[in-house]
Design a protein around this motif. Structure first.
Motif, short mmCIF file in Angstrom:
data_model
loop_
_atom_site.label_atom_id
_atom_site.label_comp_id
_atom_site.label_asym_id
_atom_site.label_seq_id
_atom_site.Cartn_x
_atom_site.Cartn_y
_atom_site.Cartn_z
N LEU A 85 0.82 -1.21 0.00
CA LEU A 85 0.00 0.00 0.00
C LEU A 85 0.86 1.26 0.00
O LEU A 85 1.86 1.35 0.70
CB LEU A 85 -0.90 0.02 1.24
N ILE A 86 0.42 2.25 -0.78
CA ILE A 86 1.02 3.58 -0.74
C ILE A 86 -0.12 4.57 -0.59
O ILE A 86 -1.25 4.30 -0.97
CB ILE A 86 1.87 3.90 -2.00
N GLY A 87 0.19 5.71 -0.02
CA GLY A 87 -0.86 6.70 0.19
C GLY A 87 -0.32 8.10 0.13
O GLY A 87 0.88 8.34 0.03
N SER A 88 -1.25 9.01 0.18
CA SER A 88 -0.91 10.43 0.19
C SER A 88 -1.69 11.08 1.32
O SER A 88 -2.90 11.15 1.26
CB SER A 88 -1.29 11.08 -1.14
N SER A 89 -0.97 11.51 2.34
CA SER A 89 -1.68 12.06 3.50
C SER A 89 -1.15 13.41 3.96
O SER A 89 -1.64 13.95 4.94
CB SER A 89 -1.60 11.07 4.67
N SER A 90 -0.18 13.96 3.26
CA SER A 90 0.43 15.21 3.73
C SER A 90 -0.33 16.45 3.32
O SER A 90 -0.08 17.52 3.82
CB SER A 90 1.87 15.31 3.20
N ASP A 121 -0.34 18.73 -2.65
CA ASP A 121 -0.76 18.42 -4.01
C ASP A 121 -1.34 17.02 -4.14
O ASP A 121 -0.88 16.20 -4.94
CB ASP A 121 0.42 18.62 -4.97
N PRO A 122 -2.39 16.69 -3.36
CA PRO A 122 -2.92 15.32 -3.36
C PRO A 122 -3.52 14.89 -4.69
O PRO A 122 -3.45 13.71 -5.04
CB PRO A 122 -3.98 15.35 -2.25
N ASP A 123 -4.09 15.81 -5.46
CA ASP A 123 -4.68 15.42 -6.75
C ASP A 123 -3.60 14.95 -7.72
O ASP A 123 -3.77 13.93 -8.40
CB ASP A 123 -5.47 16.59 -7.36
N THR A 124 -2.50 15.67 -7.79
CA THR A 124 -1.40 15.26 -8.67
C THR A 124 -0.79 13.96 -8.19
O THR A 124 -0.50 13.06 -9.00
CB THR A 124 -0.32 16.36 -8.74
N THR A 125 -0.62 13.82 -6.89
CA THR A 125 -0.05 12.59 -6.34
C THR A 125 -0.93 11.40 -6.70
O THR A 125 -0.42 10.35 -7.12
CB THR A 125 0.09 12.70 -4.80
N GLU A 126 -2.23 11.56 -6.58
CA GLU A 126 -3.16 10.48 -6.93
C GLU A 126 -3.02 10.11 -8.41
O GLU A 126 -2.95 8.93 -8.75
CB GLU A 126 -4.59 10.93 -6.63
N ARG A 127 -2.96 11.10 -9.28
CA ARG A 127 -2.81 10.82 -10.72
C ARG A 127 -1.50 10.10 -11.02
O ARG A 127 -1.46 9.19 -11.85
CB ARG A 127 -2.91 12.12 -11.54
N VAL A 128 -0.43 10.51 -10.36
CA VAL A 128 0.87 9.86 -10.58
C VAL A 128 0.81 8.39 -10.15
O VAL A 128 1.23 7.50 -10.90
CB VAL A 128 2.01 10.60 -9.84
N PHE A 129 0.29 8.12 -8.96
CA PHE A 129 0.21 6.73 -8.49
C PHE A 129 -0.62 5.88 -9.45
O PHE A 129 -0.25 4.75 -9.77
CB PHE A 129 -0.37 6.66 -7.08
N GLU A 130 -1.74 6.41 -9.92
CA GLU A 130 -2.59 5.66 -10.84
C GLU A 130 -1.89 5.48 -12.18
O GLU A 130 -1.96 4.40 -12.78
CB GLU A 130 -3.94 6.34 -11.00
N PHE A 131 -1.20 6.49 -12.68
CA PHE A 131 -0.45 6.40 -13.92
C PHE A 131 0.62 5.31 -13.83
O PHE A 131 0.89 4.60 -14.79
CB PHE A 131 0.19 7.74 -14.26
N LEU A 132 1.19 5.16 -12.65
CA LEU A 132 2.26 4.18 -12.44
C LEU A 132 1.72 2.78 -12.14
O LEU A 132 2.48 1.88 -11.82
CB LEU A 132 3.20 4.65 -11.33
N GLY A 133 0.41 2.60 -12.25
CA GLY A 133 -0.17 1.27 -12.14
C GLY A 133 -0.79 0.90 -10.82
O GLY A 133 -1.24 -0.24 -10.64
N LYS A 183 -3.75 1.01 -8.02
CA LYS A 183 -5.20 1.14 -8.08
C LYS A 183 -5.69 1.82 -6.79
O LYS A 183 -5.30 1.40 -5.69
CB LYS A 183 -5.82 -0.24 -8.22
N LYS A 184 -6.51 2.83 -6.96
CA LYS A 184 -7.09 3.50 -5.80
C LYS A 184 -8.09 2.56 -5.15
O LYS A 184 -8.99 2.04 -5.80
CB LYS A 184 -7.78 4.80 -6.24
N ILE A 185 -7.91 2.31 -3.84
CA ILE A 185 -8.81 1.39 -3.13
C ILE A 185 -9.65 2.09 -2.10
O ILE A 185 -10.51 1.49 -1.48
CB ILE A 185 -8.02 0.24 -2.46
#
Length: 161
Positions: free
Chosen positions: A128-133, A136-148, A150-152
């Motif tokens: 699991l990886i997350g973004s909690s700081s 720029d959470p929207d960009t972080t989310e897009r990067v994680f999804e782009f890198l494969g 899946k948002k759970i």
């Protein structure tokens, strides 16, 4: 998002680099929802040394620029949740200095794939990886999804007065 050739590299950090990495981590803490916290470079440096000394529990990598200067830090750990018998691997800290974000995306992908391989090799079923700081959470989310990844779910943090 298109991946561009990169002059950045991925490697483990050396104990001698902990002080410098702690100083650039302070830049991250000074923005977003973490800004009200009193940053302790000494505490971060001590924690980095501890993670470096315990590779069975912590997976750590840095991204360095063409001059071998650290520009990003990735540390993951294994934990056994109170409701399960087996470990889960999850991020402890992920950051790339603002001026390097978007320029080293291939190396971010390398780190995340190395993390998943490390976790799988230890028998972990979840990585699991997350973004909690709040940085720029929207960009972080897009990067994680782009890198494969899946948002759970979504973690919502609420601050009181």
């Amino acid at each position: 998002m298109q991946l561009q050739p990169s002059k950045y590299r991925v490697r483990e950090y050396d104990r001698s680099e902990c002080e410098y990495i702690a100083s650039i981590a302070g830049e991250m803490v000074s923005s977003g929802v973490l800004a009200p916290l009193v940053y302790s470079s000494r505490k971060v440096e001590s924690w980095l040394l501890s993670a470096h000394a315990n590779p069975k529990v912590y997976f750590q990598r840095i991204i360095v620029d063409e001059n071998d200067v650290p520009v990003g830090l990735f540390v993951f750990h294994r934990a056994i949740p109170f409701y399960a018998e087996n470990a889960v691997a999850l991020d402890t800290v992920i950051f790339v200095q603002k001026k390097h974000r978007g320029r080293c995306i291939r190396r971010v992908q390398d780190v995340l794939m190395q993390f998943v391989a490390w976790s799988r090799a230890r028998g972990d079923k979840l990585h699991l990886i997350g973004s909690s700081s709040g940085i720029d959470p929207d960009t972080t989310e897009r990067v994680f999804e782009f890198l494969g990844f899946k948002k759970i779910g979504t973690v919502h943090a609420y601050m009181g007065d």
